[in-house]
Write an enzyme that holds these catalytic residues in place. Structure first.
Site, PDB file in Angstrom:
ATOM      1  N   HIS A   1      -7.094  -6.900  -0.327  1.00  0.00           N
ATOM      2  CA  HIS A   1      -6.015  -5.908  -0.329  1.00  0.00           C
ATOM      3  C   HIS A   1      -4.880  -6.228   0.634  1.00  0.00           C
ATOM      4  CE1 HIS A   1      -4.054  -2.016  -0.471  1.00  0.00           C
ATOM      5  NE2 HIS A   1      -4.312  -1.787   0.804  1.00  0.00           N
TER       6      HIS A   1
ATOM      7  N   ASP B   1       0.842  -1.187   0.000  1.00  0.00           N
ATOM      8  CA  ASP B   1       0.000   0.000   0.000  1.00  0.00           C
ATOM      9  C   ASP B   1       0.886   1.249   0.000  1.00  0.00           C
ATOM     10  OD1 ASP B   1      -3.051   0.798   0.468  1.00  0.00           O
ATOM     11  OD2 ASP B   1      -1.876   1.994   1.887  1.00  0.00           O
TER      12      ASP B   1
END
Length: 296
Positions: free
Chosen positions: A273, A106
């Site tokens: 994610h 991320d």
């Protein structure tokens, strides 16, 4: 979490103090977390890397967790990926490492991307988890992206709007984000890790700093990316992404990164994610295999 690891604060030449977890012996690997987390996200990965013969360095990025949260500047450069990357390079130098491998998830992946461009002799190998390049994602924004990644547009609003709204119930906000982006339910997250994330977000300075991270991404980071648009990462690059997440649905991830790097490999993992927590064993195996490859 992180049994047998050292947990310390290291003060950089700027006076900024970074919280960093370190453990193991062998070639150094830096692990960089993303939003809205801390280095705790690597708690299931780090022991596997040390068992495989690596030294692990897992810091909290500036503005996150227990690292310092300096007031930002009008141009948001305080929280630019360039500033964060410089932090990480100096941190590793203070630990005695002039050259190392890095994995970033991320926001940490965006810091690592900038680090590989600004410090090409420092980054030996690079892995980024569940991201496409920042400039690419903004340039290809559509309704699906804006809906799934609404926070990219919410967090960049002028202070104190997002800070006040998040601060009204930070635990609810954080747990909602974890549940929405992951596709495996909150139960895959360690209770200790969630507690650490929530504790950080109860600090208004953390909420403000993390908003500034995104404001930088929508301004000065794009300026830096535009200036380097013709450059390519020359370190070997591994890209991993969640097959159930938005990045894998919107982009041909490997081909997208081939626009930014010379040597790219990668694959999807069958999760959302949060690869380090939804698929820790698969992620660790992929990182160990990649970081065990020949060094340039």
């Amino acid at each position: 979490m992180f049994e047998g690891f050292d947990d310390q604060r290291i003060i950089l030449s700027s006076g900024l103090a970074l919280r960093v977890r370190t453990g193991g012996e062998g070639p150094p690997v830096m692990l960089l977390h993303g939003y809205p987390q801390t280095s705790a996200c690597w708690h299931a990965i780090a022991p596997q890397l040390t068992a495989a013969g690596f030294t692990v360095v897992a810091p909290d990025l500036r503005g996150y967790g227990e690292s310092d949260k300096p007031p930002s500047s009008p141009d948001h450069s305080t929280y630019s990926k360039r500033a964060m990357a410089n932090d990480m390079v100096e941190l590793m130098q203070r630990l005695g490492y002039e050259r190392f491998q890095v994995a970033g998830h991320d926001r940490g992946g965006r810091v690592a991307h900038r680090m590989a461009l600004d410090h090409p002799l420092v980054v030996a190998r690079l892995a980024v988890l569940d991201i496409a390049p920042t400039a690419t994602m903004y340039a290809r924004t559509d309704r699906t992206f804006a809906t799934g990644y609404y926070h990219w547009f919410f967090l960049i609003q002028p202070a104190p709007l997002p800070e006040r709204l998040i601060g009204a119930d930070p635990d609810f906000y954080l747990r909602t984000k974890l549940d929405a982006w992951g596709k495996s339910g909150l139960s895959v997250f360690s209770p200790e890790a969630i507690d650490e994330y929530c504790t950080a977000f109860r600090d208004p300075a953390c909420v403000s700093a993390t908003c500034e991270d995104y404001r930088a991404a929508a301004s000065i980071d794009l300026d830096h990316d535009e200036a380097d648009a013709a450059r390519r990462i020359d370190a070997p690059l591994l890209v991993l992404w969640g097959a159930k997440g938005l990045v894998g649905k919107l982009y041909d991830v490997v081909e997208t990164w081939r626009e930014k790097a010379l040597a790219v490999s990668g694959r999807a993992l069958p999760v959302g994610h949060f690869l380090p927590e939804e698929a820790p064993d698969e992620t660790a195996r992929a990182l160990i295999s990649f970081f065990s490859g020949p060094q340039r």
